[in-house]
Design a protein around this motif. Structure first.
Motif, PDB file in Angstrom:
ATOM      1  N   GLN A 225       0.766  -1.223   0.005  1.00 53.21           N
ATOM      2  CA  GLN A 225      -0.021  -0.017  -0.163  1.00 53.21           C
ATOM      3  C   GLN A 225       0.781   1.327  -0.037  1.00 53.21           C
ATOM      4  OE1 GLN A 225      -2.358  -0.266   3.493  1.00 53.21           O
ATOM      5  NE2 GLN A 225      -4.091  -1.418   2.214  1.00 53.21           N
ATOM      6  N   ILE A 226       0.446   2.119  -0.716  1.00 53.69           N
ATOM      7  CA  ILE A 226       1.105   3.323  -1.023  1.00 53.69           C
ATOM      8  C   ILE A 226       0.266   4.870  -0.519  1.00 53.69           C
ATOM      9  CG2 ILE A 226       2.365   4.993  -2.442  1.00 53.69           C
ATOM     10  CD1 ILE A 226       3.148   2.745  -4.256  1.00 53.69           C
ATOM     11  N   CYS A 227       0.720   5.392   0.581  1.00 51.99           N
ATOM     12  CA  CYS A 227      -0.113   6.651   1.223  1.00 51.99           C
ATOM     13  C   CYS A 227       0.678   7.651   1.216  1.00 51.99           C
ATOM     14  CB  CYS A 227      -0.655   5.939   2.613  1.00 51.99           C
ATOM     15  SG  CYS A 227      -1.521   7.328   3.380  1.00 51.99           S
ATOM     16  N   GLY A 228       0.361   8.697   0.598  1.00 48.85           N
ATOM     17  CA  GLY A 228       1.173   9.897   0.547  1.00 48.85           C
ATOM     18  C   GLY A 228       0.137  10.953  -0.447  1.00 48.85           C
ATOM     19  N   PHE A 229       0.876  12.186  -0.747  1.00 46.66           N
ATOM     20  CA  PHE A 229       0.257  12.813  -1.592  1.00 46.66           C
ATOM     21  C   PHE A 229       1.454  13.399  -2.687  1.00 46.66           C
ATOM     22  CE2 PHE A 229       2.384  15.713   1.655  1.00 46.66           C
ATOM     23  CZ  PHE A 229       2.967  16.480   0.814  1.00 46.66           C
ATOM     24  N   ILE A 230       1.162  13.848  -3.671  1.00 44.43           N
ATOM     25  CA  ILE A 230       2.021  13.970  -4.844  1.00 44.43           C
ATOM     26  C   ILE A 230       2.480  15.535  -4.741  1.00 44.43           C
ATOM     27  CG2 ILE A 230       2.296  14.290  -7.347  1.00 44.43           C
ATOM     28  CD1 ILE A 230       1.432  11.707  -6.733  1.00 44.43           C
ATOM     29  N   ASP A 231       3.678  15.658  -4.629  1.00 48.63           N
ATOM     30  CA  ASP A 231       4.288  16.981  -4.121  1.00 48.63           C
ATOM     31  C   ASP A 231       4.897  17.431  -5.461  1.00 48.63           C
ATOM     32  OD1 ASP A 231       5.376  19.119  -3.262  1.00 48.63           O
ATOM     33  OD2 ASP A 231       6.613  18.070  -1.653  1.00 48.63           O
ATOM     34  N   ASN A 232       4.199  18.087  -6.380  1.00 43.77           N
ATOM     35  CA  ASN A 232       4.609  18.581  -7.603  1.00 43.77           C
ATOM     36  C   ASN A 232       5.466  19.601  -7.672  1.00 43.77           C
ATOM     37  OD1 ASN A 232       3.072  16.718  -9.189  1.00 43.77           O
ATOM     38  ND2 ASN A 232       1.074  17.772  -8.719  1.00 43.77           N
ATOM     39  N   LYS A 233       5.639  20.566  -6.392  1.00 44.17           N
ATOM     40  CA  LYS A 233       6.663  21.433  -6.526  1.00 44.17           C
ATOM     41  C   LYS A 233       8.004  21.113  -5.942  1.00 44.17           C
ATOM     42  CE  LYS A 233       3.157  24.836  -4.638  1.00 44.17           C
ATOM     43  NZ  LYS A 233       2.886  25.725  -3.679  1.00 44.17           N
ATOM     44  N   ASN A 234       8.162  19.799  -5.775  1.00 41.91           N
ATOM     45  CA  ASN A 234       9.425  19.017  -5.573  1.00 41.91           C
ATOM     46  C   ASN A 234      10.143  18.475  -6.712  1.00 41.91           C
ATOM     47  OD1 ASN A 234      11.616  17.035  -4.470  1.00 41.91           O
ATOM     48  ND2 ASN A 234      10.571  17.743  -2.441  1.00 41.91           N
ATOM     49  N   LYS A 235      11.495  18.821  -6.884  1.00 40.87           N
ATOM     50  CA  LYS A 235      12.089  18.452  -8.126  1.00 40.87           C
ATOM     51  C   LYS A 235      12.140  17.001  -8.054  1.00 40.87           C
ATOM     52  CE  LYS A 235      14.961  22.554  -8.885  1.00 40.87           C
ATOM     53  NZ  LYS A 235      16.411  22.687  -9.293  1.00 40.87           N
ATOM     54  N   SER A 236      11.955  16.330  -7.134  1.00 37.50           N
ATOM     55  CA  SER A 236      11.883  14.709  -6.912  1.00 37.50           C
ATOM     56  C   SER A 236      10.530  14.186  -7.074  1.00 37.50           C
ATOM     57  CB  SER A 236      12.670  14.399  -5.780  1.00 37.50           C
ATOM     58  OG  SER A 236      12.799  12.963  -5.537  1.00 37.50           O
ATOM     59  N   ALA A 237       9.633  14.883  -7.462  1.00 39.10           N
ATOM     60  CA  ALA A 237       8.066  14.438  -7.532  1.00 39.10           C
ATOM     61  C   ALA A 237       8.083  13.157  -8.471  1.00 39.10           C
ATOM     62  CB  ALA A 237       7.188  15.633  -7.683  1.00 39.10           C
ATOM     63  N   ILE A 238       7.135  12.392  -8.238  1.00 38.26           N
ATOM     64  CA  ILE A 238       6.801  11.392  -9.031  1.00 38.26           C
ATOM     65  C   ILE A 238       5.315  11.443  -9.484  1.00 38.26           C
ATOM     66  CG2 ILE A 238       6.243   8.904  -9.315  1.00 38.26           C
ATOM     67  CD1 ILE A 238       8.413   8.290  -7.355  1.00 38.26           C
ATOM     68  N   SER A 239       5.011  11.584 -10.797  1.00 39.29           N
ATOM     69  CA  SER A 239       3.567  12.100 -11.268  1.00 39.29           C
ATOM     70  C   SER A 239       2.596  11.033 -10.845  1.00 39.29           C
ATOM     71  CB  SER A 239       3.632  12.579 -12.914  1.00 39.29           C
ATOM     72  OG  SER A 239       3.847  11.258 -13.409  1.00 39.29           O
ATOM     73  N   ILE A 240       1.254  11.470 -10.905  1.00 44.46           N
ATOM     74  CA  ILE A 240       0.165  10.791 -10.974  1.00 44.46           C
ATOM     75  C   ILE A 240       0.053   9.830 -11.846  1.00 44.46           C
ATOM     76  CG2 ILE A 240      -1.263  12.269 -11.885  1.00 44.46           C
ATOM     77  CD1 ILE A 240      -2.061   9.699  -8.896  1.00 44.46           C
ATOM     78  N   ASP A 241       0.638  10.260 -13.316  1.00 43.66           N
ATOM     79  CA  ASP A 241       0.583   9.219 -14.254  1.00 43.66           C
ATOM     80  C   ASP A 241       1.598   8.035 -14.138  1.00 43.66           C
ATOM     81  OD1 ASP A 241      -0.878  10.677 -15.796  1.00 43.66           O
ATOM     82  OD2 ASP A 241       0.546  11.846 -16.665  1.00 43.66           O
ATOM     83  N   VAL A 242       2.614   8.230 -13.468  1.00 45.12           N
ATOM     84  CA  VAL A 242       3.425   7.131 -12.841  1.00 45.12           C
ATOM     85  C   VAL A 242       2.772   5.957 -11.985  1.00 45.12           C
ATOM     86  CG1 VAL A 242       5.551   6.327 -11.889  1.00 45.12           C
ATOM     87  CG2 VAL A 242       5.516   8.278 -13.803  1.00 45.12           C
ATOM     88  N   VAL A 243       2.351   6.900 -10.824  1.00 44.55           N
ATOM     89  CA  VAL A 243       1.379   6.025  -9.911  1.00 44.55           C
ATOM     90  C   VAL A 243       0.414   5.257 -10.421  1.00 44.55           C
ATOM     91  CG1 VAL A 243       0.056   6.174  -7.955  1.00 44.55           C
ATOM     92  CG2 VAL A 243       1.993   7.657  -8.167  1.00 44.55           C
TER      93      VAL A 243
END
Length: 367
Positions: A225-243
């Motif tokens: 299970q993966i629980c968290g939020f997409i932090d688009n402001k962070n350079k290390s962010a993983i997009s919702i498309d990848v999720v």
């Protein structure tokens, strides 16, 4: 009574990580202001805690001189209005610009280095800028808390902070009554791994997905299970498309973010945090308080909470095979051994990471 400021780069951070300290100051009769960029938690700081809140514009993506000057000027105007006695800064830009602004108006400044993150993982231009800003700002701080011995050593040896101003603090601590094993389910046949945190590549999520694939190929029965939020402001962010690509696998479940994290932990058997570097990760502390073992990387922060074979297992960072091997150890533990490691997880948190320790040390600054 004193005027106290808590400042961070998100209201979410202050609400989720510093609420106990904020409430403790208010309960003692002090006036508390929170300063942070507006987000979904800004109003909650006022309505639920009873403090005041002011917005500050802050670019968390990088270092734009023009935007950072605007941030500094806003802080100067706010401190001219508030006239704080004490300012507690959290997160990098607040530690830097908040120090300069607060000292101009004579406040006692207490900075908190909540982990030397991406800017210190890489040795690039950004890293050099961060070090320079710390060298120029931290001499004006009255005290600097950091969260693990590795960060203490790095800040001191690189002359970023005077070692006599440095002090270790066990992260933000955890409410051991709210997070308690009594809320957890009993051991189940389908083992559940849980990741809790921002959806960033620096958290080792790509390696975690690969490790889960390896275990699935070996016919293990489990879910992740993966629980968290997409932090688009962070350079290390993983997009919702990848999720969305990840959750096509039958063993991966996307939970999104949650304001009832106790219930999320309660349905898990083991927490996994394969991060590249941490301060003192609240995820691992909360997991331990719930009586859950953890698999984590052998890096600063994680290794100061997880003792290999005692309350979880450690693996090499950026290594999906090593991570899969550590997850395998948990999966194949006999039930009685699993229960012992769960008991150890709770005991370590009770002894070292109860939030009362953090609150007492924070309030003691006023003595």
């Amino acid at each position: 009574m004193k005027v106290i400021v808590f400042s961070a780069n998100t209201s979410w951070y202050l609400y989720n990580f510093r609420q106990s300290s904020i409430k403790a100051f208010i309960d003692k009769g002090h006036t508390v202001y929170c300063i942070s960029p507006r987000d979904d938690y800004s109003e909650k700081l006022m309505s639920e805690f009873g403090c005041y809140w002011y917005n500050v514009d802050m670019d968390n993506k990088g270092y734009n001189v023009y935007k950072d000057i605007i941030t500094l000027s806003q802080l100067l105007r706010l401190y001219h209005k508030i006239r704080p006695d004490y300012v507690f800064n959290y997160t990098l830009k607040n530690n830097v610009y908040g120090t300069w602004a607060a000292k101009i108006y004579g406040a006692v400044v207490v900075n908190n280095v909540c982990g030397l993150g991406t800017a210190f993982i890489n040795n690039n231009l950004i890293s050099k800028i961060v070090r320079m800003l710390y060298k120029l700002s931290q001499p004006y701080a009255d005290k600097v808390f950091c969260q693990n011995p590795d960060d203490f050593s790095m800040l001191s040896s690189n002359k970023l902070v005077n070692k006599f101003k440095l002090e270790l603090l066990p992260g933000s601590g955890v409410n051991t009554e709210k997070f308690h094993p009594v809320f957890c389910k009993s051991y189940q046949s389908v083992f559940t791994f849980l990741f809790v945190g921002r959806i960033l590549s620096d958290k080792g999520l790509n390696e975690l997905i690969e490790a889960a694939k390896l275990l699935y190929q070996q016919k293990f029965k489990f879910k992740l299970q993966i629980c968290g939020f997409i932090d688009n402001k962070n350079k290390s962010a993983i997009s919702i498309d990848v999720v969305n690509q990840w959750i096509k696998y039958p063993f991966i479940e996307w939970l999104g973010s949650s304001d009832d994290i106790v219930s999320v932990y309660a349905k898990a058997d083991c927490v996994v945090l394969p991060s590249y570097r941490e301060g003192m990760p609240k995820t691992l502390i909360e997991a331990g308080a719930m009586g859950l073992p953890s698999v984590a990387t052998d890096v600063p922060g994680c290794k100061h909470i997880i003792k290999d074979g005692y309350n979880g297992f450690l693996c090499e960072p950026r290594n999906s095979k090593s991570l899969a091997d550590a997850m395998n150890k948990i999966l194949t533990l006999p039930v009685d051994d699993y229960k012992i490691i769960c008991i150890n997880a709770r005991l370590k948190v009770e002894k070292e990471f109860d939030e009362s320790i953090v609150i007492d040390r924070t309030i003691s600054v006023l003595d």
